[in-house]
Design an enzyme around this catalytic site. Structure first.
Site, PDB file in Angstrom:
ATOM      1  N   ASP A 103       0.932  -1.229   0.351  1.00  0.00           N
ATOM      2  CA  ASP A 103      -0.005  -0.089  -0.006  1.00  0.00           C
ATOM      3  C   ASP A 103       0.621   1.154   0.136  1.00  0.00           C
ATOM      4  O   ASP A 103       0.981   1.765   0.934  1.00  0.00           O
ATOM      5  CB  ASP A 103      -0.501  -0.317   1.434  1.00  0.00           C
ATOM      6  CG  ASP A 103      -2.578   0.906   1.335  1.00  0.00           C
ATOM      7  OD1 ASP A 103      -2.003   1.750  -0.084  1.00  0.00           O
ATOM      8  OD2 ASP A 103      -3.015   1.063   1.904  1.00  0.00           O
ATOM      9  N   ILE A 104       1.193   1.744  -0.941  1.00  0.00           N
ATOM     10  CA  ILE A 104       2.290   2.793  -0.987  1.00  0.00           C
ATOM     11  C   ILE A 104       1.009   3.622  -1.930  1.00  0.00           C
ATOM     12  O   ILE A 104       2.062   5.170  -1.970  1.00  0.00           O
ATOM     13  CB  ILE A 104       3.427   2.563  -2.279  1.00  0.00           C
ATOM     14  CG1 ILE A 104       3.740   2.480  -4.188  1.00  0.00           C
ATOM     15  CG2 ILE A 104       4.455   0.893  -1.736  1.00  0.00           C
ATOM     16  CD1 ILE A 104       4.549   2.053  -4.645  1.00  0.00           C
ATOM     17  N   LYS A 105       0.470   3.670  -3.039  1.00  0.00           N
ATOM     18  CA  LYS A 105      -0.508   4.403  -2.924  1.00  0.00           C
ATOM     19  C   LYS A 105       0.455   5.978  -3.593  1.00  0.00           C
ATOM     20  O   LYS A 105       0.679   7.081  -3.526  1.00  0.00           O
ATOM     21  CB  LYS A 105      -0.747   5.705  -2.316  1.00  0.00           C
ATOM     22  CG  LYS A 105      -2.351   5.073  -1.124  1.00  0.00           C
ATOM     23  CD  LYS A 105      -3.018   5.534  -0.455  1.00  0.00           C
ATOM     24  CE  LYS A 105      -4.163   5.257   0.557  1.00  0.00           C
ATOM     25  NZ  LYS A 105      -3.045   3.932   0.898  1.00  0.00           N
ATOM     26  N   ARG A 106       1.201   5.897  -4.471  1.00  0.00           N
ATOM     27  CA  ARG A 106       2.388   6.412  -5.507  1.00  0.00           C
ATOM     28  C   ARG A 106       1.820   6.474  -7.054  1.00  0.00           C
ATOM     29  O   ARG A 106       0.565   5.728  -6.980  1.00  0.00           O
ATOM     30  CB  ARG A 106       3.554   5.296  -6.266  1.00  0.00           C
ATOM     31  CG  ARG A 106       4.668   5.494  -4.860  1.00  0.00           C
ATOM     32  CD  ARG A 106       4.835   6.216  -3.719  1.00  0.00           C
ATOM     33  NE  ARG A 106       5.624   6.186  -3.069  1.00  0.00           N
ATOM     34  CZ  ARG A 106       6.329   5.608  -1.537  1.00  0.00           C
ATOM     35  NH1 ARG A 106       4.858   5.370  -1.034  1.00  0.00           N
ATOM     36  NH2 ARG A 106       7.120   5.338  -1.284  1.00  0.00           N
TER      37      ARG A 106
END
Length: 308
Positions: A103-106
Site C-alpha cells: 500500500d504505497i499510493k504512488r
C-alpha cells in the site's frame, strides 16, 4: 498476477487481506522491551519490534488468508530501520506463501512513476544481475496525474506479472471533497473508474485485469455503480471493521460467483487484542486474538456473499 490472487482466494475461500499497519501503540510492551534491551531506545530497536510483531501475526493467520497489505507510511515514519522492517516483512510473507499488496499510493510524472514501479514491483539490472528491490506482488497507485502516472506501472506489471490497485473511491470521510465532484454531469470517481476499465484492457490475466481498483466499504452504493463500470477490475475494499464497514455492506462489490473483490482489515485484526471482544487473550496473546478476528471476519463476509 490477478489470476494467482484469485487462485489463492478460491483455495482458502477467503476474499480478505490483512493490513499490516503497525504503530507503537499496537506493539505489545514485551516486544518493545526486548528490542530496547538489545539496541536501546533507537529507531533500529523499533524496526526490530515491528518485524517481530508482524511475524507473530503472520504466523497466526497465514493459513487462513491469501494476502497481506503492509502500508508503507507506517514503516517510513521510523526512517531507514522502518523501511528495513517493511522489506523484511514483505520477504517473510512471501516465504509463507502470501501475496503481498504494497500500500504505497504512488503516482507521479512518467519517469518518476516508472522509478516507483521498478522499485516496488519491478527489477533492476546490476551488471547482468537481476535484483527485485522491495518485491511486492501488487501496489496501490494514485491516478491524480492521469495516464502519464499510471501507464508506467502497467508496463512494469506486464513485464513482471505484477498488479496494481488504482484509487477510485477511498473510504476516508473527506474523500468526497474531490472524488464526488461533478464533472460534465458525473461524479469524478465514475470517470476515474472508466479510465481504470480502459487501462485494464492492456493487462488482462484471465477473466480479470491486473489493473484493479480501490473502492471503500463505507460507500456501498457507489461500489455497486463502480462494479458495473469496471467489470474486469478486481476491487480492493478498505474500510471494513474499524472504519465501520460490515459484511452486509459488501455484496455489491462482488460478482455472483463470490469473486471480484478482496476486503481489507488492518487494525481490526492486528490490534484485535485491544478490543473488548478479544480482550481475554491479553497482550501476550495478540497473535491468537488476531487469528480469532480473522475467523470472525471470514464468517461475516462468507455469510454476506453466500460462500459459507
Amino acid at each position: 498476477m490477478i489470476s494467482k490472487l484469485i487462485s489463492e482466494i478460491k483455495k482458502k475461500n477467503a476474499p480478505v487481506v490483512v493490513g499490516l499497519d503497525p504503530t507503537l501503540k499496537f506493539i505489545p510492551e514485551s516486544l518493545l522491551r526486548e528490542a530496547y534491551k538489545e539496541k536501546g531506545k533507537t529507531l533500529s530497536a523499533i524496526g526490530d519490534a515491528i518485524f517481530a510483531y508482524n511475524k507473530g501475526i503472520v504466523d497466526a493467520v497465514y493459513d487462513l488468508i491469501p494476502a497481506v497489505k503492509p502500508q508503507i507510511a507506517m514503516y517510513e515514519q521510523f526512517g531507514i530501520p522502518g523501511l528495513i522492517a517493511f522489506q523484511k516483512t514483505v520477504s517473510y510473507c512471501k516465504e509463507k506463501g502470501l501475496i503481498v499488496i504494497g500500500d504505497i499510493k504512488r503516482g507521479d510524472i512518467g519517469s518518476t512513476s516508472e522509478a516507483y514501479a521498478i522499485g516496488h514491483i519491478g527489477s533492476v539490472e546490476i551488471d547482468g544481475n537481476t535484483v527485485f528491490p522491495f518485491d511486492e506482488d501488487i501496489v496501490t497507485v494514485n491516478p491524480y496525474l492521469g495516464s502519464d502516472g499510471v501507464k508506467p506501472f502497467i508496463d512494469v506489471c506486464n513485464k513482471n506479472d505484477r498488479g496494481i490497485f488504482v484509487l477510485v473511491k477511498t473510504s476516508n470521510p473527506s474523500s468526497g471533497e474531490f472524488q464526488d465532484r461533478v464533472i460534465d454531469g458525473r461524479p469524478l470517481y465514475e470517470i476515474v473508474g472508466e479510465k481504470v476499465n480502459e487501462w485494464g484492457l492492456d493487462s488482462m490475466d484471465g477473466d480479470y485485469s491486473n489493473v484493479g481498483a480501490v473502492v471503500g466499504a463505507t460507500y456501498p452504493e457507489m461500489g455497486k455503480i463502480l462494479r458495473d463500470i469496471m467489470p474486469k477490475a478486481y476491487i480492493l475494499v478498505p474500510g471494513y471493521g474499524a472504519q465501520g464497514g460490515k459484511g452486509k455492506d459488501l455484496t455489491h462489490f462482488f460478482n455472483k460467483d463470490g469473486l471480484g473483490a478482496i476486503v481489507n482489515s488492518s487494525r481490526g485484526i492486528i490490534a484485535a487484542y485491544k478490543q473488548e471482544k478479544y480482550a481475554s487473550y491479553g497482550e501476550e496473546g495478540y497473535m491468537d486474538a488476531s487469528r480469532a478476528a480473522v475467523i470472525d471476519m471470514l464468517d461475516d463476509i462468507r455469510s454476506a456473499i453466500g460462500t459459507k
